[in-house]
Write a protein that holds these residues in place. Structure first.
Motif, PDB file in Angstrom:
ATOM      1  N   PHE A 116       0.927  -1.165  -0.013  1.00  0.00           N
ATOM      2  CA  PHE A 116       0.097   0.024  -0.007  1.00  0.00           C
ATOM      3  C   PHE A 116       0.866   1.384  -0.055  1.00  0.00           C
ATOM      4  CE2 PHE A 116      -2.097   3.051   2.739  1.00  0.00           C
ATOM      5  CZ  PHE A 116      -3.220   3.436   2.072  1.00  0.00           C
ATOM      6  N   LEU A 117       1.856   1.097   0.920  1.00  0.00           N
ATOM      7  CA  LEU A 117       2.853   2.468   0.941  1.00  0.00           C
ATOM      8  C   LEU A 117       3.828   2.723  -0.313  1.00  0.00           C
ATOM      9  CD1 LEU A 117       3.864   2.441   4.701  1.00  0.00           C
ATOM     10  CD2 LEU A 117       1.888   3.722   3.534  1.00  0.00           C
ATOM     11  N   ARG A 118       4.017   1.557  -0.850  1.00  0.00           N
ATOM     12  CA  ARG A 118       4.982   1.465  -1.802  1.00  0.00           C
ATOM     13  C   ARG A 118       4.409   2.303  -3.270  1.00  0.00           C
ATOM     14  NH1 ARG A 118       7.294  -3.669  -1.949  1.00  0.00           N
ATOM     15  NH2 ARG A 118       9.144  -2.594  -0.457  1.00  0.00           N
ATOM     16  N   LEU A 119       3.000   2.293  -3.385  1.00  0.00           N
ATOM     17  CA  LEU A 119       2.240   3.079  -4.323  1.00  0.00           C
ATOM     18  C   LEU A 119       2.351   4.599  -4.087  1.00  0.00           C
ATOM     19  CD1 LEU A 119      -0.986   0.753  -4.563  1.00  0.00           C
ATOM     20  CD2 LEU A 119       0.942   0.847  -5.851  1.00  0.00           C
ATOM     21  N   LYS A 120       2.481   4.869  -2.998  1.00  0.00           N
ATOM     22  CA  LYS A 120       2.935   6.429  -2.763  1.00  0.00           C
ATOM     23  C   LYS A 120       4.175   7.063  -3.070  1.00  0.00           C
ATOM     24  CE  LYS A 120      -0.386   5.960   1.272  1.00  0.00           C
ATOM     25  NZ  LYS A 120      -1.614   7.151   0.963  1.00  0.00           N
ATOM     26  N   GLU A 121       5.120   6.063  -3.536  1.00  0.00           N
ATOM     27  CA  GLU A 121       6.391   6.398  -4.109  1.00  0.00           C
ATOM     28  C   GLU A 121       7.294   7.146  -3.101  1.00  0.00           C
ATOM     29  OE1 GLU A 121       5.786   8.749  -7.497  1.00  0.00           O
ATOM     30  OE2 GLU A 121       4.866   6.965  -8.654  1.00  0.00           O
ATOM     31  N   PRO A 122       7.546   6.432  -1.917  1.00  0.00           N
ATOM     32  CA  PRO A 122       8.483   6.836  -0.824  1.00  0.00           C
ATOM     33  C   PRO A 122       9.931   6.751  -1.545  1.00  0.00           C
ATOM     34  CG  PRO A 122       7.525   4.866  -0.171  1.00  0.00           C
ATOM     35  CD  PRO A 122       6.823   5.147  -1.457  1.00  0.00           C
ATOM     36  N   GLU A 123      10.988   7.332  -1.023  1.00  0.00           N
ATOM     37  CA  GLU A 123      12.280   6.992  -1.300  1.00  0.00           C
ATOM     38  C   GLU A 123      12.723   5.564  -0.971  1.00  0.00           C
ATOM     39  OE1 GLU A 123      14.495   9.130  -2.489  1.00  0.00           O
ATOM     40  OE2 GLU A 123      16.158   7.767  -2.371  1.00  0.00           O
ATOM     41  N   SER A 124      12.255   5.221   0.243  1.00  0.00           N
ATOM     42  CA  SER A 124      12.500   3.674   0.604  1.00  0.00           C
ATOM     43  C   SER A 124      11.492   3.362   1.795  1.00  0.00           C
ATOM     44  CB  SER A 124      13.794   3.571   1.488  1.00  0.00           C
ATOM     45  OG  SER A 124      13.890   4.421   2.656  1.00  0.00           O
ATOM     46  N   ILE A 125      11.446   1.989   1.838  1.00  0.00           N
ATOM     47  CA  ILE A 125      10.417   1.476   2.884  1.00  0.00           C
ATOM     48  C   ILE A 125      11.195   0.425   3.765  1.00  0.00           C
ATOM     49  CG2 ILE A 125       8.298   0.397   3.747  1.00  0.00           C
ATOM     50  CD1 ILE A 125       6.918   1.116   0.964  1.00  0.00           C
ATOM     51  N   GLU A 126      11.138   0.588   5.130  1.00  0.00           N
ATOM     52  CA  GLU A 126      12.016  -0.562   5.762  1.00  0.00           C
ATOM     53  C   GLU A 126      10.934  -0.676   7.019  1.00  0.00           C
ATOM     54  OE1 GLU A 126      14.322  -2.302   5.258  1.00  0.00           O
ATOM     55  OE2 GLU A 126      15.616  -1.091   3.527  1.00  0.00           O
ATOM     56  N   ILE A 127      11.139  -2.012   7.519  1.00  0.00           N
ATOM     57  CA  ILE A 127      10.200  -2.527   8.700  1.00  0.00           C
ATOM     58  C   ILE A 127      11.051  -2.560   9.985  1.00  0.00           C
ATOM     59  CG2 ILE A 127       8.898  -4.071   9.691  1.00  0.00           C
ATOM     60  CD1 ILE A 127       8.101  -4.810   6.706  1.00  0.00           C
ATOM     61  N   CYS A 128      10.211  -1.895  11.143  1.00  0.00           N
ATOM     62  CA  CYS A 128      10.994  -2.116  12.499  1.00  0.00           C
ATOM     63  C   CYS A 128      10.085  -2.695  13.295  1.00  0.00           C
ATOM     64  CB  CYS A 128      11.328  -0.583  13.111  1.00  0.00           C
ATOM     65  SG  CYS A 128      11.927  -0.710  14.677  1.00  0.00           S
ATOM     66  N   THR A 129      10.249  -4.192  13.626  1.00  0.00           N
ATOM     67  CA  THR A 129       9.247  -4.608  14.696  1.00  0.00           C
ATOM     68  C   THR A 129      10.021  -5.007  15.890  1.00  0.00           C
ATOM     69  OG1 THR A 129       7.699  -6.444  14.698  1.00  0.00           O
ATOM     70  CG2 THR A 129       9.814  -7.023  13.568  1.00  0.00           C
ATOM     71  N   LEU A 130       9.053  -4.739  17.006  1.00  0.00           N
ATOM     72  CA  LEU A 130       9.916  -5.117  18.297  1.00  0.00           C
ATOM     73  C   LEU A 130       9.771  -6.644  18.479  1.00  0.00           C
ATOM     74  CD1 LEU A 130      10.441  -4.258  21.132  1.00  0.00           C
ATOM     75  CD2 LEU A 130       7.789  -4.631  21.795  1.00  0.00           C
ATOM     76  N   LEU A 131       8.895  -7.592  18.062  1.00  0.00           N
ATOM     77  CA  LEU A 131       8.853  -8.736  18.191  1.00  0.00           C
ATOM     78  C   LEU A 131       8.592  -9.455  16.782  1.00  0.00           C
ATOM     79  CD1 LEU A 131       6.587  -9.290  21.359  1.00  0.00           C
ATOM     80  CD2 LEU A 131       9.145  -9.018  21.226  1.00  0.00           C
ATOM     81  N   ASP A 132       9.290 -10.391  16.516  1.00  0.00           N
ATOM     82  CA  ASP A 132       9.168 -11.493  15.297  1.00  0.00           C
ATOM     83  C   ASP A 132       8.838 -12.781  15.618  1.00  0.00           C
ATOM     84  OD1 ASP A 132       9.139 -12.062  12.815  1.00  0.00           O
ATOM     85  OD2 ASP A 132      11.527 -12.006  12.664  1.00  0.00           O
ATOM     86  N   LYS A 133       7.746 -13.474  14.971  1.00  0.00           N
ATOM     87  CA  LYS A 133       7.634 -14.841  15.004  1.00  0.00           C
ATOM     88  C   LYS A 133       7.869 -15.550  13.749  1.00  0.00           C
ATOM     89  CE  LYS A 133       3.818 -14.856  18.293  1.00  0.00           C
ATOM     90  NZ  LYS A 133       2.113 -15.049  18.698  1.00  0.00           N
ATOM     91  N   PRO A 134       9.286 -15.794  13.380  1.00  0.00           N
ATOM     92  CA  PRO A 134       9.607 -16.204  12.275  1.00  0.00           C
ATOM     93  C   PRO A 134       8.846 -17.471  11.822  1.00  0.00           C
ATOM     94  CG  PRO A 134      11.492 -16.306  13.453  1.00  0.00           C
ATOM     95  CD  PRO A 134      10.490 -15.641  14.356  1.00  0.00           C
ATOM     96  N   SER A 135       8.804 -18.465  12.806  1.00  0.00           N
ATOM     97  CA  SER A 135       8.140 -19.784  12.482  1.00  0.00           C
ATOM     98  C   SER A 135       6.915 -19.733  12.073  1.00  0.00           C
ATOM     99  CB  SER A 135       8.249 -20.601  13.814  1.00  0.00           C
ATOM    100  OG  SER A 135       7.221 -20.106  14.786  1.00  0.00           O
ATOM    101  N   ARG A 136       5.922 -18.317  12.289  1.00  0.00           N
ATOM    102  CA  ARG A 136       4.486 -18.607  11.889  1.00  0.00           C
ATOM    103  C   ARG A 136       4.609 -17.778  10.647  1.00  0.00           C
ATOM    104  NH1 ARG A 136      -0.063 -18.843  14.090  1.00  0.00           N
ATOM    105  NH2 ARG A 136      -0.248 -16.928  14.001  1.00  0.00           N
TER     106      ARG A 136
END
Ligand code: IMP
Ligand code: MG
Length: 183
Positions: A116-136
């Motif tokens: 959704f945000l990529r369509l708004k043409e930002p310079e870059s998009i990254e994610i910062c998450t406090l917790l991650d459940k990679p197995s899910r």
């Protein structure tokens, strides 16, 4: 008097541990985005405490904005249908967007938000998450900044809810099974 803290079996992250994790992420972000126009996007509602603490530890100028998403499914997992219920309030074209999320689970919410945000043409998009459940994970997505990994456990507090409850706990804990049944 009922105290919701009695519903917590085990403390997963204490206030002191959260402070340590969040301050180290803030420091890293401040280094990585030095000289760049940084926009922090808080994903409502779960990320409010993380966002407000994290921004205190970011020492470079930044703008903030908010998005809200809902995913439908059972109480403890999403079924994949993600709806964006609140859009950003400013134009992000040319900005370096950092999405601030409480927890990355199946990944469907962040996948949808990123697209959704990529369509708004930002310079870059990254994610910062406090917790991650990679197995899910059920879709391919990963975060640039991760506070900590969680096994397949359901955690609450510090913004995270179970049926809209427990968001106001100042730490992250694991619910007692009785608390899940008795609600
Ligand atoms: P995803 O779309 O499956 O990645 O789901 C992400 C969302 O599910 C998070 O933003 C949370 O709202 C919710 N969620 C996933 N795991 C937990 C948990 O352990 N506790 C509380 N909320 C969770
Ligand atoms: Mg959430």
């Amino acid at each position: 008097m009922y105290n919701m803290r009695d519903d917590i079996g085990e403390i997963f992250y204490s206030e002191e541990q959260l402070e340590e994790i969040v301050s180290s992420i803030g420091k890293q972000i401040s280094e990585d985005y030095k000289g760049k126009n940084l926009l922090l996007v808080c994903v409502l509602k779960g990320s409010i405490m993380f966002m407000s603490d994290l921004m205190k530890h970011i020492t470079i100028p930044c703008k903030i904005d908010f998005l809200a998403a809902e995913s439908y499914g059972s109480e403890t997992r999403s079924n994949g249908e993600v709806k964006i219920t609140k859009d950003l309030s400013s134009d992000i074209r040319g900005w370096n967007v950092l999405i601030v999320e409480d927890i990355l689970d199946s990944g469907r919410t962040l996948k949808k938000l990123t697209e959704f945000l990529r369509l708004k043409e930002p310079e870059s998009i990254e994610i910062c998450t406090l917790l991650d459940k990679p197995s899910r994970r059920s879709v391919e997505i990963s975060a640039k900044y991760i506070g900590s990994e969680v096994q397949n456990q359901f955690v609450v507090g510090y913004g995270l809810d179970y049926n809209q409850k427990y968001r106001n706990l100042p730490y992250i804990g694991i619910l007692k099974p009785e608390a899940i049944e008795k609600r």
